[in-house]
Design a protein around this motif. Structure first.
Motif, PDB file in Angstrom:
ATOM      1  N   HIS A 359       9.316  26.459 118.709  1.00  0.00           N
ATOM      2  CA  HIS A 359       7.587  26.385 118.531  1.00  0.00           C
ATOM      3  C   HIS A 359       6.840  27.702 118.373  1.00  0.00           C
ATOM      4  N   ILE A 360       6.087  27.540 117.543  1.00  0.00           N
ATOM      5  CA  ILE A 360       4.992  28.480 117.577  1.00  0.00           C
ATOM      6  C   ILE A 360       3.776  28.181 118.276  1.00  0.00           C
ATOM      7  N   VAL A 361       3.487  28.923 119.172  1.00  0.00           N
ATOM      8  CA  VAL A 361       2.364  28.434 119.981  1.00  0.00           C
ATOM      9  C   VAL A 361       1.007  29.461 119.760  1.00  0.00           C
ATOM     10  N   VAL A 362      -0.062  28.805 119.197  1.00  0.00           N
ATOM     11  CA  VAL A 362      -1.107  29.585 118.668  1.00  0.00           C
ATOM     12  C   VAL A 362      -2.346  29.444 119.640  1.00  0.00           C
ATOM     13  N   SER A 363      -2.848  30.298 120.253  1.00  0.00           N
ATOM     14  CA  SER A 363      -4.013  30.026 121.243  1.00  0.00           C
ATOM     15  C   SER A 363      -5.397  30.640 120.398  1.00  0.00           C
ATOM     16  N   LEU A 364      -6.252  29.729 120.498  1.00  0.00           N
ATOM     17  CA  LEU A 364      -7.539  30.177 120.023  1.00  0.00           C
ATOM     18  C   LEU A 364      -8.838  30.270 120.978  1.00  0.00           C
ATOM     19  N   VAL A 365      -8.024  30.368 122.367  1.00  0.00           N
ATOM     20  CA  VAL A 365      -8.886  30.080 123.504  1.00  0.00           C
ATOM     21  C   VAL A 365      -9.482  31.575 123.731  1.00  0.00           C
ATOM     22  N   ALA A 366     -10.569  31.877 124.159  1.00  0.00           N
ATOM     23  CA  ALA A 366     -11.222  33.131 124.250  1.00  0.00           C
ATOM     24  C   ALA A 366     -10.845  33.460 125.664  1.00  0.00           C
ATOM     25  N   LYS A 382       7.281  31.841 120.831  1.00  0.00           N
ATOM     26  CA  LYS A 382       6.631  32.761 120.086  1.00  0.00           C
ATOM     27  C   LYS A 382       4.856  32.479 120.052  1.00  0.00           C
ATOM     28  N   VAL A 383       4.367  33.291 120.640  1.00  0.00           N
ATOM     29  CA  VAL A 383       2.911  33.099 120.791  1.00  0.00           C
ATOM     30  C   VAL A 383       2.131  34.084 119.924  1.00  0.00           C
ATOM     31  N   LEU A 384       1.148  33.529 119.414  1.00  0.00           N
ATOM     32  CA  LEU A 384      -0.022  34.161 118.509  1.00  0.00           C
ATOM     33  C   LEU A 384      -1.217  33.949 119.188  1.00  0.00           C
ATOM     34  N   ARG A 385      -2.331  34.936 119.215  1.00  0.00           N
ATOM     35  CA  ARG A 385      -3.576  34.444 119.788  1.00  0.00           C
ATOM     36  C   ARG A 385      -4.637  35.013 118.492  1.00  0.00           C
ATOM     37  N   ILE A 386      -5.379  33.983 118.399  1.00  0.00           N
ATOM     38  CA  ILE A 386      -6.404  34.099 117.336  1.00  0.00           C
ATOM     39  C   ILE A 386      -7.651  33.909 117.819  1.00  0.00           C
ATOM     40  N   MET A 387      -8.796  34.482 117.142  1.00  0.00           N
ATOM     41  CA  MET A 387     -10.138  34.192 117.381  1.00  0.00           C
ATOM     42  C   MET A 387     -10.845  33.871 116.054  1.00  0.00           C
ATOM     43  N   PRO A 388     -11.118  32.602 116.076  1.00  0.00           N
ATOM     44  CA  PRO A 388     -11.823  32.292 114.793  1.00  0.00           C
ATOM     45  C   PRO A 388     -13.455  32.242 114.785  1.00  0.00           C
ATOM     46  N   ASN A 389     -14.075  31.951 113.970  1.00  0.00           N
ATOM     47  CA  ASN A 389     -15.523  31.609 114.146  1.00  0.00           C
ATOM     48  C   ASN A 389     -16.044  30.326 113.488  1.00  0.00           C
ATOM     49  N   ASN A 406       7.705  37.660 120.943  1.00  0.00           N
ATOM     50  CA  ASN A 406       8.590  36.775 120.422  1.00  0.00           C
ATOM     51  C   ASN A 406       8.095  36.472 118.878  1.00  0.00           C
ATOM     52  N   ALA A 407       6.746  36.790 118.521  1.00  0.00           N
ATOM     53  CA  ALA A 407       6.455  36.479 117.101  1.00  0.00           C
ATOM     54  C   ALA A 407       6.816  37.513 116.275  1.00  0.00           C
ATOM     55  N   GLY A 408       7.451  37.221 115.185  1.00  0.00           N
ATOM     56  CA  GLY A 408       7.698  38.316 114.140  1.00  0.00           C
ATOM     57  C   GLY A 408       6.935  38.151 112.972  1.00  0.00           C
ATOM     58  N   ASP A 409       7.341  39.012 112.052  1.00  0.00           N
ATOM     59  CA  ASP A 409       6.458  39.052 110.780  1.00  0.00           C
ATOM     60  C   ASP A 409       6.355  37.967 110.198  1.00  0.00           C
ATOM     61  N   GLU A 410       7.579  37.265 110.048  1.00  0.00           N
ATOM     62  CA  GLU A 410       7.399  35.890 109.306  1.00  0.00           C
ATOM     63  C   GLU A 410       6.306  34.778 110.041  1.00  0.00           C
ATOM     64  N   GLU A 411       6.466  34.885 111.468  1.00  0.00           N
ATOM     65  CA  GLU A 411       5.080  34.023 111.801  1.00  0.00           C
ATOM     66  C   GLU A 411       3.831  34.562 111.731  1.00  0.00           C
ATOM     67  N   ALA A 412       3.672  35.864 111.901  1.00  0.00           N
ATOM     68  CA  ALA A 412       2.241  36.429 111.672  1.00  0.00           C
ATOM     69  C   ALA A 412       2.044  35.988 110.004  1.00  0.00           C
ATOM     70  N   ALA A 413       2.887  36.512 109.306  1.00  0.00           N
ATOM     71  CA  ALA A 413       2.637  35.998 107.776  1.00  0.00           C
ATOM     72  C   ALA A 413       2.134  34.647 107.516  1.00  0.00           C
ATOM     73  N   LEU A 414       2.997  33.910 108.132  1.00  0.00           N
ATOM     74  CA  LEU A 414       2.605  32.398 107.979  1.00  0.00           C
ATOM     75  C   LEU A 414       1.242  31.959 108.375  1.00  0.00           C
ATOM     76  N   LEU A 415       0.925  32.358 109.747  1.00  0.00           N
ATOM     77  CA  LEU A 415      -0.473  32.189 110.107  1.00  0.00           C
ATOM     78  C   LEU A 415      -1.334  32.546 109.294  1.00  0.00           C
ATOM     79  N   LYS A 416      -1.389  33.940 108.783  1.00  0.00           N
ATOM     80  CA  LYS A 416      -2.341  34.629 107.843  1.00  0.00           C
ATOM     81  C   LYS A 416      -2.702  33.729 106.719  1.00  0.00           C
ATOM     82  N   SER A 417      -1.341  33.490 106.231  1.00  0.00           N
ATOM     83  CA  SER A 417      -1.366  32.799 104.893  1.00  0.00           C
ATOM     84  C   SER A 417      -2.044  31.465 104.899  1.00  0.00           C
ATOM     85  N   LEU A 418      -1.822  30.718 106.137  1.00  0.00           N
ATOM     86  CA  LEU A 418      -2.462  29.402 106.299  1.00  0.00           C
ATOM     87  C   LEU A 418      -4.014  29.321 106.471  1.00  0.00           C
ATOM     88  N   LEU A 419      -4.225  30.417 107.395  1.00  0.00           N
ATOM     89  CA  LEU A 419      -5.562  30.244 107.840  1.00  0.00           C
ATOM     90  C   LEU A 419      -6.422  31.168 106.786  1.00  0.00           C
TER      91      LEU A 419
END
Ligand code: NAI
Ligand code: A1CAB
Length: 537
Positions: A359-366, A382-389, A406-419
């Motif tokens: 799993h890749i878990v992405v939180s957008l919780v402030a 694998k955790v990522l934290r994001i703050m959208p608007n 646990n989140a590596g370059d791959e997960e970060a690049a993936l998230l960035k690319s998608l968002l």
């Protein structure tokens, strides 16, 4: 059933019913609002060191005794939580208490049955607020099902590791077990929760053992962040060489071999991608999830919430919905967490047993830090934290994100690319996320306030409201576009507007008298501080 006993507490004789299990014998005193043990309070922070012997004859629940019977021998440090059953002596390490309320029988075990997995070793929680949930306190964890073997006479409101409330319910007023269960919304066909099946030493590098290991975390085993740390390359042989490690137990991630995703390189997402969203606000999240851009087909998105309030709108977009958070985790590989901050700990506790290494878990919780997310999720997550608007909805958002251990370059690049299709999306140090919340996540609202004020000024001067609003919005859009496209400092562009002795400088004078600049700075500071404070709430 408990035994009726007379017990002296603080010099006063109490007649009470004694019952208990796990680390403490418990004296339930009908006259008192809490369950008291002779050496502490049930559910409150563990005494350290924990008493090793029962305080009085007639006490309950030792490993050798049975519920409601006198304890025939010394009190064990705790009852079994690894590899045995509740009513047998511990075969391995046992935590003294569970920090997380509501975990069902230690991730899949049942009352009186062997536990399938290691329990996290964590310190007892201190006195914190009550859970909203009704639980059975038992052993090392709260149990949400009534034991057929032990006729527990009472239920109280609270959780293991937390104080019990004043309220004691009689058996007659017990809610049904179904209503107690956080999984009550889950379909019967839900696959078993993939709990770790094996317990073995995790390669680690406690500094006393392997001083040259690059792993920065010294306290192996005591630190969840260490477990599975990506920078830890020590071999099992090295671990074995360290005597102090032989007793350390680390949970392994579930052995699941779910294909992560089909993709043509990073960002080339295909329709196989499965997204999930727990606690979906509307309209922010589905648009972040790229539905309108067609990056992810709506039918590949599964969103959960307890009520249909927001889910109706998701369904209209073509997304699938459920009331079961666990189902989202089971059926998705990328899981977005989007509940309100105070709900999140309970949700993490609920989904934790189902989170695997895939799993890749992405939180957008402030305000909820990566450290907190990692602490409340399994160590391999694998955790990522994001703050959208909010303007992500119109692909003009501003987002920043940070990654966990646990989140590596791959997960970060993936998230960035998608968002990125939703707007600006930058990876930043985590300390910037709260600032971004004050600047942009919340900042959008300040701009709306300004837009409203602009339009109302025009209405006051006689322009129709609808026209004034449209012009105000276009003014903001144009001003922002020029900032971005010219790259000029705002002060320069502001100067360009001001004709000497003209209208603008008269207006700016009024704004300065109203301390607009200082007020806006205060607003950003207040929101940033609030985000930081929410992390401590
Ligand atoms: N609104 C915004 O512009 C932004 C919001 N956020 C974050 O998004 C999150 C949601 O914020 P709001 O917009 O106020 O949300 P909201 O109130 O619209 O949505 C929260 C959702 O969580 C659901 N929910 C409640 N209990 C739940 C549970 N136990 N399990 C699963 N779902 C549950 C609710 O049904 C609702 O759909 C917050 O953490 C906030 O910090 C982040 C950036 C911007
Ligand atoms: O007001 C809030 O807490 C959320 C975070 C940023 C925007 N809305």
């Amino acid at each position: 059933m408990g035994t009726v006993l007379v017990w002296r507490l603080s010099g006063v004789l109490w007649r009470g019913e004694a019952w208990g299990h796990g680390d403490s014998a418990v004296w339930m005193l009908p006259a008192l609002p809490s369950l008291l043990s002779s050496e502490g309070t049930w559910g409150q922070s563990c005494l350290d060191p924990f008493p090793k012997s029962q305080p009085a004859p007639g006490s309950l629940s030792s490993s050798a005794g049975t519920w409601g019977q006198p304890c025939p021998g010394p009190f064990p440090r705790s009852l079994c939580s690894i590899g045995g059953t509740w009513e047998q002596p511990c075969l391995g390490l046992s935590p003294r208490c569970q920090p997380f309320p509501g975990i069902l029988s230690c991730a899949g075990g049942t009352w009186g049955q062997p536990f399938p997995a290691a329990l996290p070793r964590r310190p007892c929680s201190s006195l914190v607020s009550l859970s909203h949930r009704l639980v059975w306190g038992h052993g090392d964890s709260p149990v949400l099902s009534q034991s057929p073997r032990v006729p527990v006479p009472q239920i109280s409101v609270g959780t293991w590791g937390q104080p019990f409330s004043a309220l004691l319910l009689s058996p007659g007023s017990l809610p049904s077990m179904r209503s107690l269960s956080p999984r009550s919304h889950c379909p019967a066909s839900l696959p078993d929760i993939p709990v770790p099946q094996t317990v073995r030493a995790w390669p680690c590098s406690c500094s006393p053992c392997v001083p040259d290991c690059p792993c920065p975390i010294a306290q192996c085993g005591d630190s969840p962040a260490h477990q599975g740390h990506p920078h830890c390359h020590c071999s099992l042989t090295q671990v074995g060489a360290c005597a102090s490690h032989t007793s350390r137990i680390h949970p392994q991630p579930p052995l699941l071999h779910v294909p992560l995703w089909d993709r043509d390189g990073i960002g080339g997402i295909t329709s196989q991608w499965k997204w999930g969203c727990v606690g979906p606000p509307w309209p922010l999240t589905p648009f972040i999830l790229c539905v309108p851009q067609g990056k992810v087909p709506a039918s590949n998105i599964l969103a959960s919430a307890p009520s249909d309030k927001n889910l109706d709108a998701w369904r209209e977009l073509g997304c699938r919905t459920t009331h079961c958070n666990l189902e989202v985790v089971h059926r998705s590989t990328l899981v977005f967490l989007a509940t309100k901050p105070h709900i999140l700990p309970g949700v993490l506790e609920e989904i934790r047993p189902a989170v695997g290494s895939h799993h890749i878990v992405v939180s957008l919780v402030a305000g909820v830090t990566i450290q907190t997310l990692q602490r409340l999720l399994p160590p391999w997550t694998k955790v990522l934290r994001i703050m959208p608007n909010l303007p992500c909805v119109v692909q003009a958002g501003a987002m920043v994100f940070s990654r966990g251990n646990n989140a590596g370059d791959e997960e970060a690049a993936l998230l960035k690319s998608l968002l990125s299709s939703c707007g600006l999306c930058e990876e930043v140090p985590e300390s910037y996320i709260d600032i971004h919340t004050g600047l942009s996540g919340s900042g959008v609202a300040y701009v709306y306030l300004f837009a409203e004020a602009l339009a109302e000024g025009a209405v006051k001067m006689g322009m129709p409201g609808a026209l004034a609003s449209r012009i105000a919005a276009q003014t903001l859009l144009g001003a922002a576009k020029m900032l971005l496209e010219t790259g000029e400092h705002p002060a320069k562009l502001r100067g360009d507007v001001c004709t000497p002795g003209g209208t603008t400088i008269y207006a700016l004078h009024q704004l300065e008298k109203g301390a607009l600049r200082a007020t806006v700075m205060d607003a950003v500071e207040a929101a940033t501080n609030r985000a930081c404070d929410m992390a401590k709430d």
